[in-house]
Design a protein around this motif. Structure first.
Motif, PDB file in Angstrom:
ATOM      1  N   ALA A 275     -16.049  -0.680   2.097  1.00 35.70           N
ATOM      2  CA  ALA A 275     -16.926  -0.040   1.116  1.00 35.70           C
ATOM      3  C   ALA A 275     -16.174   0.979   0.267  1.00 35.70           C
ATOM      4  N   ALA A 276     -15.081   1.520   0.814  1.00 36.13           N
ATOM      5  CA  ALA A 276     -14.269   2.480   0.068  1.00 36.13           C
ATOM      6  C   ALA A 276     -13.340   1.799  -0.924  1.00 36.13           C
ATOM      7  N   GLY A 277     -13.323   0.477  -0.924  1.00 40.05           N
ATOM      8  CA  GLY A 277     -12.467  -0.254  -1.841  1.00 40.05           C
ATOM      9  C   GLY A 277     -11.035  -0.392  -1.364  1.00 40.05           C
ATOM     10  N   MET A 278     -10.829  -0.321  -0.055  1.00 40.23           N
ATOM     11  CA  MET A 278      -9.499  -0.379   0.528  1.00 40.23           C
ATOM     12  C   MET A 278      -9.259  -1.712   1.224  1.00 40.23           C
ATOM     13  N   THR A 279      -8.011  -2.029   1.487  1.00 36.29           N
ATOM     14  CA  THR A 279      -7.674  -3.192   2.294  1.00 36.29           C
ATOM     15  C   THR A 279      -7.888  -2.833   3.761  1.00 36.29           C
ATOM     16  N   VAL A 280      -8.517  -3.708   4.521  1.00 39.31           N
ATOM     17  CA  VAL A 280      -8.877  -3.416   5.911  1.00 39.31           C
ATOM     18  C   VAL A 280      -8.264  -4.456   6.839  1.00 39.31           C
ATOM     19  N   TRP A 281      -7.520  -3.991   7.815  1.00 37.08           N
ATOM     20  CA  TRP A 281      -7.017  -4.847   8.883  1.00 37.08           C
ATOM     21  C   TRP A 281      -7.603  -4.365  10.200  1.00 37.08           C
ATOM     22  N   THR A 282      -8.040  -5.286  11.048  1.00 39.46           N
ATOM     23  CA  THR A 282      -8.565  -4.929  12.354  1.00 39.46           C
ATOM     24  C   THR A 282      -7.595  -5.348  13.451  1.00 39.46           C
TER      25      THR A 282
ATOM     26  N   PRO B  36      -7.960   4.571  -3.848  1.00 45.60           N
ATOM     27  CA  PRO B  36      -8.452   3.749  -2.736  1.00 45.60           C
ATOM     28  C   PRO B  36      -7.795   2.376  -2.660  1.00 45.60           C
ATOM     29  N   GLU B  37      -7.559   1.758  -3.804  1.00 47.46           N
ATOM     30  CA  GLU B  37      -6.989   0.414  -3.795  1.00 47.46           C
ATOM     31  C   GLU B  37      -5.538   0.390  -3.333  1.00 47.46           C
ATOM     32  N   ARG B  38      -4.934   1.558  -3.169  1.00 45.22           N
ATOM     33  CA  ARG B  38      -3.568   1.647  -2.670  1.00 45.22           C
ATOM     34  C   ARG B  38      -3.525   2.032  -1.193  1.00 45.22           C
ATOM     35  N   CYS B  39      -4.666   1.964  -0.512  1.00 47.28           N
ATOM     36  CA  CYS B  39      -4.746   2.369   0.891  1.00 47.28           C
ATOM     37  C   CYS B  39      -5.017   1.174   1.797  1.00 47.28           C
ATOM     38  N   LEU B  40      -4.355   1.177   2.932  1.00 43.42           N
ATOM     39  CA  LEU B  40      -4.595   0.197   3.993  1.00 43.42           C
ATOM     40  C   LEU B  40      -5.294   0.904   5.146  1.00 43.42           C
TER      41      LEU B  40
ATOM     42  N   ALA C  26       0.846  -1.183   0.000  1.00 40.80           N
ATOM     43  CA  ALA C  26       0.000   0.000   0.000  1.00 40.80           C
ATOM     44  C   ALA C  26       0.883   1.235   0.000  1.00 40.80           C
ATOM     45  N   ASP C  27       0.402   2.296  -0.623  1.00 43.56           N
ATOM     46  CA  ASP C  27       1.134   3.555  -0.604  1.00 43.56           C
ATOM     47  C   ASP C  27       0.811   4.364   0.640  1.00 43.56           C
TER      48      ASP C  27
ATOM     49  N   TRP D 225       0.587   8.629   5.649  1.00 42.71           N
ATOM     50  CA  TRP D 225      -0.458   8.138   6.536  1.00 42.71           C
ATOM     51  C   TRP D 225      -1.306   9.297   7.038  1.00 42.71           C
ATOM     52  N   ALA D 226      -2.502   8.953   7.490  1.00 40.74           N
ATOM     53  CA  ALA D 226      -3.444   9.951   7.990  1.00 40.74           C
ATOM     54  C   ALA D 226      -4.317   9.333   9.067  1.00 40.74           C
TER      55      ALA D 226
END
Length: 211
Positions: A174-181, A156-160, A7-8, A103-104
């Motif tokens: 839903a934003a089309g991102m990779t999600v880690w919990t 979006p596809e470049r975001c974690l 991810a960028d 990052w944000a």
């Protein structure tokens, strides 16, 4: 995006993900609920999954929303000064290791409170904080995460997305991102990977981000 790609950008939730403020939030919402004759635990459960304005509409639909918000603001501003909370283990080291500008923070809280709490716990604050005022719809809408990606110039596809709550995970997915919990007993239906703690996830986040 799969877990084997890079991810960028990394987008972090705040409360429950980077900072442990559960006791404070419970106490604050209990005080707020008491002013309206409501059950504090029940109100807190709603507040966990909605923005404040949506919480008011659900638990106190007949109350003046401006009055509700003013009371909450006063309680939260007081909490920034006197509350007791800690950054999760490894949070400061993780954030400092990420590339500047990569990052944000994406939070349902307000930026000035995030900055105040981060200052007290020693966490670095990135230039971009997408808070409750930045979008018309909060999590689980994808709007907050899409707003962050847009401001960072990221696809979006470049975001974690790193989250602890089901509503946040749903927003990231839903934003089309990779999600880690992290920091929860198990994965949510919308998380691609799950880690029991932020510290356990930190090396993987750094590797995934290319830091």
């Amino acid at each position: 995006m799969t877990g084997h790609e890079s991810a960028d950008f990394v987008l972090f939730d705040v409360d429950g993900t980077l900072m442990n403020a559960i006791a404070n939030q419970r106490r604050m919402w209990a005080t707020w609920a008491g002013r309206y004759g409501l059950d504090g635990d029940a109100v807190y459960e709603v507040a966990l999954r909605t923005r404040p304005v949506d919480t008011f509409a659900e638990v106190a639909p007949d109350a003046d929303p401006d009055e509700c918000l003013a009371l909450l603001h006063a309680l939260e501003d007081e909490d920034v000064q006197i509350g007791t909370y800690d950054a999760f283990a490894g949070a400061a080291e993780l954030l400092r290791a990420l590339r500047p500008g990569s990052w944000a923070l994406v939070t349902s809280n307000y930026e000035h409170r995030v900055r105040g709490r981060f200052a007290r716990t020693g966490l670095p604050v990135p230039p971009l904080v997408v808070d409750a005022t930045a979008v018309a719809e909060g999590k689980p809408s994808p709007a907050p995460y899409l707003r962050a990606a847009s401001l960072l110039g990221a696809r979006p596809e470049r975001c974690l997305v790193v989250e602890d709550a089901p509503s946040g995970a749903r927003a990231g997915r839903a934003a089309g991102m990779t999600v880690w919990t992290v920091n929860s007993p198990g994965p949510t239906p919308d998380s691609h990977r799950h880690f029991p703690t932020l510290a356990a996830a930190a090396p993987e986040i750094l590797a995934f981000s290319g830091a």
